[in-house]
Design a protein around this motif. Sequence first.
Motif, PDB file in Angstrom:
ATOM      1  N   GLY A 503       0.824  -1.211   0.000  1.00 21.90           N
ATOM      2  CA  GLY A 503       0.000   0.000   0.000  1.00 21.90           C
ATOM      3  C   GLY A 503       0.852   1.252   0.000  1.00 21.90           C
ATOM      4  O   GLY A 503       0.528   2.242  -0.682  1.00 21.90           O
ATOM      5  N   ALA A 504       1.956   1.228   0.764  1.00 24.01           N
ATOM      6  CA  ALA A 504       2.856   2.384   0.782  1.00 24.01           C
ATOM      7  C   ALA A 504       3.437   2.630  -0.610  1.00 24.01           C
ATOM      8  O   ALA A 504       3.558   3.777  -1.060  1.00 24.01           O
ATOM      9  CB  ALA A 504       3.973   2.152   1.788  1.00 24.01           C
ATOM     10  N   GLY A 505       3.766   1.531  -1.308  1.00 24.43           N
ATOM     11  CA  GLY A 505       4.299   1.667  -2.662  1.00 24.43           C
ATOM     12  C   GLY A 505       3.285   2.271  -3.618  1.00 24.43           C
ATOM     13  O   GLY A 505       3.622   3.118  -4.462  1.00 24.43           O
ATOM     14  N   ILE A 506       2.012   1.861  -3.483  1.00 27.33           N
ATOM     15  CA  ILE A 506       0.957   2.426  -4.318  1.00 27.33           C
ATOM     16  C   ILE A 506       0.824   3.930  -4.053  1.00 27.33           C
ATOM     17  O   ILE A 506       0.694   4.738  -4.979  1.00 27.33           O
ATOM     18  CB  ILE A 506      -0.384   1.713  -4.046  1.00 27.33           C
ATOM     19  CG1 ILE A 506      -0.319   0.269  -4.560  1.00 27.33           C
ATOM     20  CG2 ILE A 506      -1.546   2.465  -4.703  1.00 27.33           C
ATOM     21  CD1 ILE A 506      -1.518  -0.577  -4.174  1.00 27.33           C
ATOM     22  N   ALA A 507       0.871   4.306  -2.770  1.00 27.55           N
ATOM     23  CA  ALA A 507       0.757   5.723  -2.409  1.00 27.55           C
ATOM     24  C   ALA A 507       1.895   6.537  -3.003  1.00 27.55           C
ATOM     25  O   ALA A 507       1.682   7.645  -3.531  1.00 27.55           O
ATOM     26  CB  ALA A 507       0.742   5.877  -0.886  1.00 27.55           C
ATOM     27  N   ILE A 508       3.099   6.006  -2.943  1.00 26.46           N
ATOM     28  CA  ILE A 508       4.255   6.715  -3.504  1.00 26.46           C
ATOM     29  C   ILE A 508       4.113   6.850  -5.017  1.00 26.46           C
ATOM     30  O   ILE A 508       4.426   7.899  -5.608  1.00 26.46           O
ATOM     31  CB  ILE A 508       5.570   5.990  -3.128  1.00 26.46           C
ATOM     32  CG1 ILE A 508       5.788   6.091  -1.605  1.00 26.46           C
ATOM     33  CG2 ILE A 508       6.757   6.584  -3.888  1.00 26.46           C
ATOM     34  CD1 ILE A 508       6.902   5.203  -1.095  1.00 26.46           C
ATOM     35  N   ALA A 509       3.623   5.789  -5.679  1.00 24.80           N
ATOM     36  CA  ALA A 509       3.423   5.840  -7.130  1.00 24.80           C
ATOM     37  C   ALA A 509       2.407   6.916  -7.498  1.00 24.80           C
ATOM     38  O   ALA A 509       2.593   7.676  -8.459  1.00 24.80           O
ATOM     39  CB  ALA A 509       2.955   4.477  -7.640  1.00 24.80           C
ATOM     40  N   VAL A 510       1.320   7.010  -6.709  1.00 26.67           N
ATOM     41  CA  VAL A 510       0.301   8.035  -6.952  1.00 26.67           C
ATOM     42  C   VAL A 510       0.888   9.428  -6.765  1.00 26.67           C
ATOM     43  O   VAL A 510       0.618  10.354  -7.537  1.00 26.67           O
ATOM     44  CB  VAL A 510      -0.905   7.817  -6.006  1.00 26.67           C
ATOM     45  CG1 VAL A 510      -1.864   8.988  -6.081  1.00 26.67           C
ATOM     46  CG2 VAL A 510      -1.627   6.520  -6.360  1.00 26.67           C
ATOM     47  N   GLU A 511       1.727   9.579  -5.750  1.00 31.70           N
ATOM     48  CA  GLU A 511       2.377  10.878  -5.505  1.00 31.70           C
ATOM     49  C   GLU A 511       3.309  11.241  -6.653  1.00 31.70           C
ATOM     50  O   GLU A 511       3.366  12.408  -7.078  1.00 31.70           O
ATOM     51  CB  GLU A 511       3.161  10.819  -4.188  1.00 31.70           C
ATOM     52  CG  GLU A 511       4.000  12.048  -3.891  1.00 31.70           C
ATOM     53  CD  GLU A 511       3.176  13.298  -3.662  1.00 31.70           C
ATOM     54  OE1 GLU A 511       3.722  14.403  -3.888  1.00 31.70           O
ATOM     55  OE2 GLU A 511       1.993  13.189  -3.284  1.00 31.70           O
ATOM     56  N   VAL A 512       4.040  10.276  -7.193  1.00 28.36           N
ATOM     57  CA  VAL A 512       4.952  10.529  -8.318  1.00 28.36           C
ATOM     58  C   VAL A 512       4.171  11.018  -9.539  1.00 28.36           C
ATOM     59  O   VAL A 512       4.618  11.922 -10.258  1.00 28.36           O
ATOM     60  CB  VAL A 512       5.751   9.246  -8.655  1.00 28.36           C
ATOM     61  CG1 VAL A 512       6.490   9.405  -9.986  1.00 28.36           C
ATOM     62  CG2 VAL A 512       6.745   8.926  -7.543  1.00 28.36           C
TER      63      VAL A 512
END
Length: 626
Positions: A503-512
Motif C-alpha cells: 500500500g505504501a508503494g501504491i501511495a508513492i506511485a500516486v504521488e509521483v
Amino acid sequence: MEKNSFKPFIPADKIMPEITPVSITLGIILAVLFGAANAYLGLRVGMTVSASIPAAVLSMGIIRIIMKRDSILENNMVQTIGSAGESLAAGAIFTLPALFMWAAESDAVHKPSFWVIAIISLCAALLGLIFMVPLRSALIVEEHGVLPFPEGTACAEVLLAGEEGGEKSKIVFSGLGISAAYKFIADGIKLFPSEIDWSIKPLGTGFGMDVLPALASVGYICGKKISSYMMAGGILGWFVAIPLIYFFGDSSILPPASAPISELGAWGIWSSYIRYIGAGAVATGGIISLIKSMPTIIKTFNKAIRGFGHKEAVEERTNRDLPSLFLLILAAVIVLAIWILPAIPVGLLGALIIVVFGFFFATVSSRMVGLVGSSNNPVSGMAIATLIIATALLKGTGHTGIAGMTSAICIGTIICIIAAMAGDISQDLKTGYIVGATPKNQQLGELIGAVVSAFAIGGIMYLLDAAWGFGSKELPAPQATLMKLVVEGVMGGSLPWTLVLTGAGIAIAVEVIGIPVLPVAIGLYLPIHLSAPIYAGGLLRAFFDRKGEEGNKITEKGILYGSGMIAGEGLIGILLALFAVIPLANGKSLLDTINLGGVLGNFGGLVFFVLLLASFVLFTTKKYKK
C-alpha cells in the motif's frame, strides 16, 4: 492586504447582541446535533464535513425568521458554538473506537467509560482552544488577504447574505427533511436495502453501492475531482487487487486469512488483504502530506512562539482575546490533570508528548486550514505520526501490551482532537474577523461548545457501539481501525507488513504521478460500495459546474442542500440506534417489529437513489420566495 486597511462588517465601536441566552442555547443544541451527525458519518465513511455553514444557515432561519431577531453577531455566535461539536467528534471518532474494538476482541479489556471519554475529550478540546488563541493575531489578522481560510470566509459570506433573506435556510431544512425520511425508509422500516450489491463471479469480486443521502452529499460537496480520486482507489482495490488475489491464490490459505482464498469471496478478500494494503496507503499518504507541509509548519511554529502573550497597543472590541494569564493557568491545570488522573492513562511521558505535539500540531492545523481548508487538513496524518512515535517511546520505556497500546490511543486521541479543534476555531475566528465579532466572546463560545460536546460524544459513541458495534459493516470506523492497526503493528509486530508496504508503494506511485494521495488511498481502504455513491454525487455537481455563473449559483445551493442531507441522515442514524437498543415488551427492538426485509430488492434501492439525486436538481433549481 495590510492589517489596518480591513474594515469589518460591524465596526469595532458598535455594540450588538452577541453572546446571549438565545445564541448559547441554540449553539449548544446544534453542537450536540452536528456532533452526533458527524460522528455517524465519520464512523461510516471515514470522512467528516464542516458544520459551520449549515449551523450558520440554521441559526439564521431560527433567529431571524422564526424569532424575528436581527443580529449577525448573534448568528455568528451560534455557528461558533455549534461547530465545536463536529470538530470534537471528528477527533474522537478517528481514534477512540479502537478501545471499543479491543474490548470486543478480549474479555480482559474493558471499554472506556462514559466519564473517561468525556474527560479525555474535554481536556483535548480545551487545549486546542488554548493553543489556538495566541495564533489569532499572526494568522488571521496579520495575514488577512494572504491566508484565504475558505470555510471561514464562506461562512462569513453566508451570514452576510442572510441579511437579505432566508432562502439558504429553507434549502438546508429541505435537505434535512428529505434525507431524514429517506434514511428512515431505507434503514428504519427497510423498504429497500440501503446497500445494493452484485457478485461478479468470473473475477472473484463484486460491485455495489450504499444508496444513502450522506454519501451522495459528500461527493457533491467535495466535487468531481476528489470523488473521482476516491473512486479510482475503489476500482484499484475491487477490480484490480481482489481479482489478482483470487486468480493467483486459488485454494491456497495465505495469512492473515485462515480459509482458502477461493472460499473467501470478495468481502473476505477485502477484509483479509485489501484493507491492510489500504492502511499502508493511507498512512503513507498522511506522512507525505505532513512532509510536504513542513516548510509551512516550521514558519508558523516560529510565529506562534514569538506571538504568545502578544498584546495590541490599543485593544479594540474586535481585537480582544482571552487573557494570556488565564490561558496559561488553564493549560497548566489541564496538563497536570492529564498526568495525574487515572481516567487518562498516559502518565508523565504521555503528558509531555501531548504538550509538545499538541502545540506543534495545533499550529500546523491552524495554518493548514488557512491555506487549503478544513476538508483537506491532514489530521489523520498528524495522528498517525503521533501514534508511531508515542507507541515506540512507550514500548521503549517498558509500557507494552494492552496497557501501552491504550496509552498510545489516548495520546493520539488528545492530539487528534487538539488539531481538529484548532482548525475549526481558526475558521470560526476568521468568520468573526470579517463580520466584526468580538474574539474573546467567540473564544468563550468555543469553550462552552467544547464542554457540552465533550460530554455528548461519550453518550453518542456508546449508543452507536451498542446498536451496531465499531468495526462492523454498518460502522466500519475506517480511521479508528487504521489507528488500531498502526499501534498494534508498532507494539507487537502483528501487521502483515508485506501488504502494508505494498500500500505504501501504491501511495508513492500516486504521488509521483502528481495526484493527491489521501483521497485515492481512502478509496482503496474503504469498500467500493462507499466510493461509488460519493462519485455519483461528484458527477452531479460536475454537471452544474459546467453551466457557468448560473451553474455556480445552483452548486452553492446544492452544497447547502447536501449539508442538510448529511445532518438529516446523521440524526436519523442516531435515532435508529436508539430504536435498536431499546427493547419492547416482547424482548425485540422497535426496529425488529417494523422491518420489511428490503422487499424492493437491489432494483428498488437503485430507483430510490436515482430519485434522491433528482431531488438535488429539484431543490437547487427551485425558485424560493423571499
